[in-house]
Design a protein around this motif. Structure first.
Motif, PDB file in Angstrom:
ATOM      1  N   VAL A 183       2.809   6.322  -7.125  1.00 48.98           N
ATOM      2  CA  VAL A 183       1.849   7.183  -7.818  1.00 48.98           C
ATOM      3  C   VAL A 183       2.149   8.653  -7.534  1.00 48.98           C
ATOM      4  N   GLY A 184       2.402   8.973  -6.268  1.00 50.55           N
ATOM      5  CA  GLY A 184       2.717  10.350  -5.911  1.00 50.55           C
ATOM      6  C   GLY A 184       3.972  10.847  -6.601  1.00 50.55           C
TER       7      GLY A 184
ATOM      8  N   VAL B 217       0.844  -1.196   0.000  1.00 50.46           N
ATOM      9  CA  VAL B 217       0.000   0.000   0.000  1.00 50.46           C
ATOM     10  C   VAL B 217       0.882   1.250   0.000  1.00 50.46           C
ATOM     11  N   ILE B 218       1.880   1.269   0.876  1.00 49.80           N
ATOM     12  CA  ILE B 218       2.802   2.407   0.966  1.00 49.80           C
ATOM     13  C   ILE B 218       3.557   2.591  -0.338  1.00 49.80           C
ATOM     14  N   LEU B 219       4.092   1.496  -0.900  1.00 47.44           N
ATOM     15  CA  LEU B 219       4.880   1.582  -2.128  1.00 47.44           C
ATOM     16  C   LEU B 219       4.032   2.042  -3.305  1.00 47.44           C
TER      17      LEU B 219
ATOM     18  N   PHE C  98      -1.763   4.301   5.911  1.00 50.43           N
ATOM     19  CA  PHE C  98      -0.586   3.984   5.107  1.00 50.43           C
ATOM     20  C   PHE C  98      -0.705   4.528   3.678  1.00 50.43           C
ATOM     21  N   SER C  99      -1.931   4.650   3.163  1.00 48.43           N
ATOM     22  CA  SER C  99      -2.117   5.250   1.838  1.00 48.43           C
ATOM     23  C   SER C  99      -1.650   6.701   1.847  1.00 48.43           C
TER      24      SER C  99
ATOM     25  N   ALA D 243      -5.533   6.232  -5.148  1.00 48.50           N
ATOM     26  CA  ALA D 243      -5.149   5.113  -6.012  1.00 48.50           C
ATOM     27  C   ALA D 243      -4.792   3.885  -5.183  1.00 48.50           C
ATOM     28  N   ALA D 244      -4.021   4.089  -4.107  1.00 42.79           N
ATOM     29  CA  ALA D 244      -3.641   2.964  -3.251  1.00 42.79           C
ATOM     30  C   ALA D 244      -4.859   2.347  -2.574  1.00 42.79           C
TER      31      ALA D 244
END
Length: 392
Positions: free
Chosen positions: A17-18, A10-12, A192-193, A62-63
């Motif tokens: 995306v960011g 989720v973090i990755l 986490f997102s 997105a996440a």
């Protein structure tokens, strides 16, 4: 183990995306000339695009869309809707400035969605100040006030490269870890997102910043963190005695997570009221302004304030088995003591700096012919709170 690996993805995902969309947003905002010009209260020296909050909001969304379907997201559907509404309020304010009343109205609707519809609220003070369970409408009112305060306190600290983002990174990371450990997956994936999205944003917001988060980001992030803090307080209080990582000082643990934004807001509001001004009157009396005047750089100020935030949270962790009646006075004393010390050091630094500067009217000499350095400078905090000079 499976869920912890999933949270890592989720973090990755949010980070990736960011990181990918932020340069596009920067280029579009540059061409549209949407951003902050230097001068006045601004402490940057050139035009910088704002509305960087679009980047980490898109990344977090997105996440959530990719990974969130595995968790009971209907539990937080009203929270997700309220975050979207707060994003629109901030976006509208950045594009065409909203009147304060309309901006507050938008915030109140989002808060009502969370507190009333989502039922994310403070139900009980658990004996703090002798108060136990709150009446339903008192709970609604108090929770709404707390959430509004947390949202706007976070909005106020967004005045320095990397500061609001770093603070948000620490809070979202700590909350996400706690929620994951307690099996509250829907709150964990949301935390986490945003953690990954903020991390991607900070790559471009660290000094010298290529983009600011603007109200689009600070209102959205402040509101999200505020709601998650309230959810943490109530989830923590619902744990049985002796449960792992249960914090007995329920109220203090929530305050500690947002201690810097809350202290800074209380500090500037108090100073403005004592000067006979409105609490929302803009000036340069924020903590980060004082640290900048002491000669520190943007990144140094951000790291110092984040370190203090972690220090306060760490002290609550050490006192997690004590009551609010002990923990809250301790962390309040630490925070006020550090703030008082900051004021003293800032004034001392400015006095020293002024004493070394030549006296323009007397060509560096006093009326008696002695060097200016022998004359003591009379400087107080009020002398440089409202200066129009850029300190960069």
């Amino acid at each position: 183990m499976f869920y912890f690996m999933l949270f890592l993805f989720v973090i990755l995902t949010s980070l990736a995306v960011g990181f990918l969309v932020m340069p596009i947003i920067i280029k579009v905002l540059w061409r549209a000339k949407i951003g902050d010009q230097p001068g006045g209260r601004k402490i940057h020296k050139k035009f910088v695009p704002s509305m960087g909050g679009i980047g980490f909001f898109v990344a977090a969304s997105a996440a959530m869309a990719i990974w969130g379907w595995q968790f009971p997201l209907p539990d937080i559907r009203y929270l997700l809707g309220a975050i979207g509404l707060m994003f629109i309020v901030g976006l509208r304010d950045d594009l065409v400035e909203l009147k304060a009343s309309r901006k507050l109205l938008g915030q109140l609707v989002a808060v009502a969605m969370v507190v009333v519809m989502g039922d994310i609220r403070i139900r009980d003070l658990h004996g703090f100040l002798g108060i136990g369970e709150l009446h339903l409408f008192v709970s609604y009112g108090f929770s709404a006030f707390v959430l509004l305060a947390l949202t706007n306190a976070f909005n106020l600290i967004d005045g320095l490269d990397g500061l609001a983002g770093s603070t948000g990174l620490v809070v979202s990371g700590l909350l996400g870890t706690w929620f994951a450990f307690q099996g509250l997956e829907s709150y964990a994936v949301l935390s986490f997102s945003f953690f990954g999205g903020i991390l991607g944003f900070l790559i471009f917001n660290w000094h010298p910043a290529k983009i600011f988060m603007g109200d689009t980001g600070s209102l959205t992030l402040g509101f999200t963190l505020g709601a998650l803090v309230v959810a943490f307080m109530e989830s923590n209080a619902a744990l049985p005695e002796g449960a792992s990582w249960r914090f007995s000082p329920v109220f203090s643990s929530g305050i500690a997570l947002m201690i810097y934004p809350l202290y800074d807001m209380a500090r500037v509001f108090t100073r403005r009221i004592l000067r006979g001004q409105g609490p929302m009157t803009p000036d340069k009396s924020h903590v980060h302004h004082f640290l900048m005047r002491m000669g520190l750089k943007h990144n140094q100020v951000a790291l110092i304030l984040v370190f203090v935030q972690i220090l306060i949270v760490g002290s609550v962790i050490l006192m997690k088995d004590l009551s609010d009646h002990i923990v809250l006075p301790v962390i309040s004393a630490i925070t006020l003591g550090l703030g008082f010390r900051l004021d003293k050091i800032a004034v001392k630094y400015v006095k020293k700096k002024v004493s070394k500067e030549p006296n323009i009217l007397s060509n560096g000499k006093n009326s008696n012919g002695s060097k200016k350095g022998n004359q003591k400078s009379k400087v107080s905090i009020k002398d440089f709170e409202n200066t129009p000079i850029n300190y960069n």
